[in-house]
Design an enzyme around this catalytic site. Structure first.
Site, PDB file in Angstrom:
ATOM      1  N   ASP A  25       0.790  -1.245   0.000  1.00 14.96           N
ATOM      2  CA  ASP A  25       0.000   0.000   0.000  1.00 14.96           C
ATOM      3  C   ASP A  25       0.822   1.296   0.000  1.00 14.96           C
ATOM      4  O   ASP A  25       0.446   2.270   0.671  1.00 14.96           O
ATOM      5  CB  ASP A  25      -0.953   0.020   1.206  1.00 14.96           C
ATOM      6  CG  ASP A  25      -1.925  -1.131   1.213  1.00 14.96           C
ATOM      7  OD1 ASP A  25      -1.937  -1.916   0.246  1.00 14.96           O
ATOM      8  OD2 ASP A  25      -2.668  -1.273   2.210  1.00 14.96           O
ATOM      9  N   GLU A  73      -4.580  -0.810  -1.348  1.00 19.00           N
ATOM     10  CA  GLU A  73      -5.886  -0.868  -0.685  1.00 19.00           C
ATOM     11  C   GLU A  73      -6.836   0.069  -1.422  1.00 19.00           C
ATOM     12  O   GLU A  73      -6.475   1.204  -1.728  1.00 19.00           O
ATOM     13  CB  GLU A  73      -5.780  -0.433   0.789  1.00 19.00           C
ATOM     14  CG  GLU A  73      -7.121  -0.491   1.516  1.00 19.00           C
ATOM     15  CD  GLU A  73      -7.051  -0.115   2.991  1.00 19.00           C
ATOM     16  OE1 GLU A  73      -5.937  -0.007   3.530  1.00 19.00           O
ATOM     17  OE2 GLU A  73      -8.127   0.073   3.598  1.00 19.00           O
ATOM     18  N   LYS A 130      -6.626  -4.871  -3.056  1.00 17.15           N
ATOM     19  CA  LYS A 130      -7.251  -5.510  -1.891  1.00 17.15           C
ATOM     20  C   LYS A 130      -8.287  -4.572  -1.273  1.00 17.15           C
ATOM     21  O   LYS A 130      -8.028  -3.379  -1.101  1.00 17.15           O
ATOM     22  CB  LYS A 130      -6.185  -5.910  -0.870  1.00 17.15           C
ATOM     23  CG  LYS A 130      -5.359  -4.765  -0.291  1.00 17.15           C
ATOM     24  CD  LYS A 130      -4.234  -5.325   0.555  1.00 17.15           C
ATOM     25  CE  LYS A 130      -3.481  -4.272   1.333  1.00 17.15           C
ATOM     26  NZ  LYS A 130      -4.236  -3.531   2.314  1.00 17.15           N
ATOM     27  N   LYS A 133      -7.654  -4.755   4.935  1.00 15.38           N
ATOM     28  CA  LYS A 133      -6.339  -4.402   5.465  1.00 15.38           C
ATOM     29  C   LYS A 133      -5.323  -5.500   5.141  1.00 15.38           C
ATOM     30  O   LYS A 133      -4.175  -5.228   4.839  1.00 15.38           O
ATOM     31  CB  LYS A 133      -6.427  -4.172   6.982  1.00 15.38           C
ATOM     32  CG  LYS A 133      -7.449  -3.113   7.408  1.00 15.38           C
ATOM     33  CD  LYS A 133      -7.206  -1.783   6.736  1.00 15.38           C
ATOM     34  CE  LYS A 133      -8.212  -0.732   7.199  1.00 15.38           C
ATOM     35  NZ  LYS A 133      -8.170   0.470   6.335  1.00 15.38           N
ATOM     36  N   VAL A 158       3.186   0.326   4.269  1.00 14.04           N
ATOM     37  CA  VAL A 158       2.464   1.084   5.294  1.00 14.04           C
ATOM     38  C   VAL A 158       1.036   0.572   5.433  1.00 14.04           C
ATOM     39  O   VAL A 158       0.483   0.017   4.498  1.00 14.04           O
ATOM     40  CB  VAL A 158       2.439   2.589   4.918  1.00 14.04           C
ATOM     41  CG1 VAL A 158       3.849   3.150   4.894  1.00 14.04           C
ATOM     42  CG2 VAL A 158       1.762   2.851   3.574  1.00 14.04           C
ATOM     43  N   THR A 159       0.478   0.805   6.624  1.00 13.64           N
ATOM     44  CA  THR A 159       1.163   1.246   7.816  1.00 13.64           C
ATOM     45  C   THR A 159       1.536   0.021   8.637  1.00 13.64           C
ATOM     46  O   THR A 159       0.877  -1.011   8.557  1.00 13.64           O
ATOM     47  CB  THR A 159       0.292   2.202   8.670  1.00 13.64           C
ATOM     48  OG1 THR A 159      -0.867   1.484   9.125  1.00 13.64           O
ATOM     49  CG2 THR A 159      -0.139   3.405   7.890  1.00 13.64           C
ATOM     50  N   CYS A 163      -2.028  -2.419   7.890  1.00 16.85           N
ATOM     51  CA  CYS A 163      -2.012  -3.367   6.761  1.00 16.85           C
ATOM     52  C   CYS A 163      -0.786  -4.277   6.750  1.00 16.85           C
ATOM     53  O   CYS A 163      -0.885  -5.429   6.317  1.00 16.85           O
ATOM     54  CB  CYS A 163      -2.164  -2.614   5.451  1.00 16.85           C
ATOM     55  SG  CYS A 163      -3.844  -1.940   5.282  1.00 16.85           S
ATOM     56  N   GLN A 203       8.326 -13.196  21.906  1.00 20.88           N
ATOM     57  CA  GLN A 203       7.929 -14.592  22.149  1.00 20.88           C
ATOM     58  C   GLN A 203       8.567 -15.525  21.122  1.00 20.88           C
ATOM     59  O   GLN A 203       7.907 -16.405  20.556  1.00 20.88           O
ATOM     60  CB  GLN A 203       6.410 -14.743  22.118  1.00 20.88           C
ATOM     61  CG  GLN A 203       5.672 -13.811  23.075  1.00 20.88           C
ATOM     62  CD  GLN A 203       4.178 -13.995  22.977  1.00 20.88           C
ATOM     63  OE1 GLN A 203       3.643 -15.004  23.424  1.00 20.88           O
ATOM     64  NE2 GLN A 203       3.507 -13.026  22.382  1.00 20.88           N
TER      65      GLN A 203
HETATM   66  C1  C5J Z   1      -3.061   0.648   5.592  1.00 18.82           C
HETATM   67  C2  C5J Z   1      -4.834   1.846   6.706  1.00 18.82           C
HETATM   68  N1  C5J Z   1      -2.554   0.426   4.383  1.00 18.82           N
HETATM   69  N2  C5J Z   1      -4.023   2.281   7.676  1.00 18.82           N
HETATM   70  N3  C5J Z   1      -4.333   1.131   5.672  1.00 18.82           N
HETATM   71  O1  C5J Z   1      -2.399   0.470   6.590  1.00 18.82           O
HETATM   72  O2  C5J Z   1      -6.007   2.112   6.718  1.00 18.82           O
END
Ligand code: C5J
Length: 229
Positions: A25, A73, A130, A133, A158-159, A163, A203
């Site tokens: 994204d 996205e 897509k 997310k 990102v972010t 996502c 972990q």
């Molecule tokens: C992504 C969002 N790409 N933060 N989308 O992280 O809505």
């Protein structure tokens, strides 16, 4: 040929021919003023730090002949793939589908939906559109990876906590080993970026590994170390 990258919580072993770089994204809607990210009140300049590291790992992956996949996205213009619960978020008039300076917000085909010029896909690199997310939800990503025998993913974009995290969790549940490239990811909230990375590596690497673009580029192109780019 197997290679190893220094990573947290442990070295990450991979075979380039069975690995893919997934860039999540890196779109104008998230990185530039006037898009979806800014409509939600975010300072989009905070994502710029990921651009140069993404360029570095893209160059290294391309030089190594590794599969590179980009995601975006966004939604169909008629919003038929956008759940009302998602569309209703954010201030009225600045929601998904509303008009903005880069076209309708988070809509496929609009200027804001494009991947930023600095990271534009090159010929032959699949782009996955897509609606959610996670990059596996309602997309062709999983069969695309399975058909090519991919078992490890290098993940950038990102972010970090939205996502990237969702995609890595989805991939982990499907049996893919994920190496998240810390400096090639970014968040509007630096503390969320740091915590999201720590959550992945904690972990014993509960759902992945974390490294950085320098170590990955060196592992992908060892013969290039010390040479001018
Ligand atoms: C992504 C969002 N790409 N933060 N989308 O992280 O809505």
């Amino acid at each position: 040929m197997a290679a190893v990258i220094p990573a947290d919580p442990a070295p990450f072993a991979f075979t380039p021919a069975r690995s893919a770089l997934v860039v999540i994204d890196m779109q104008r809607d998230f990185l530039e003023p006037g898009g979806f990210g800014e409509s939600l009140g975010n300072d989009v300049s905070l994502l710029a730090s990921a651009i140069a590291p993404c360029q570095a790992v893209l160059a290294a992956a391309r030089a190594a002949g590794m599969l590179v996949i980009h995601t975006r996205e966004g939604h169909r213009p008629d919003l038929s793939d956008a759940p009302p619960a998602k569309v209703e978020r954010g201030p009225p008039g600045m929601r998904i589908g509303d008009p903005g300076p880069m076209g309708r917000i988070l809509i496929r085909g609009e200027p804001g939906h494009d991947i930023i010029t600095a990271l534009a896909p090159i010929a032959g690199e699949p782009v996955i559109d897509k609606p959610g997310k996670g990059a596996f939800y309602a997309t062709e990503l999983e069969p695309m990876l399975r058909h090519r025998g991919i078992e490890a993913l290098f993940v950038a974009g990102v972010t970090t906590e939205v996502c990237v995290h969702t995609t890595v969790r989805e991939a982990n549940d499907r049996g893919f080993r994920c190496l998240v490239i810390a400096d090639a990811c970014a968040s509007y909230f630096p503390q969320f970026h740091a915590t999201a990375l720590a959550m992945i590596a904690a972990q014993g690497g509960i759902f992945g590994w974390v490294s950085d673009s320098t170590r990955i580029a060196a592992a992908l192109n060892p013969h290039r170390e010390g040479k001018a780019a």
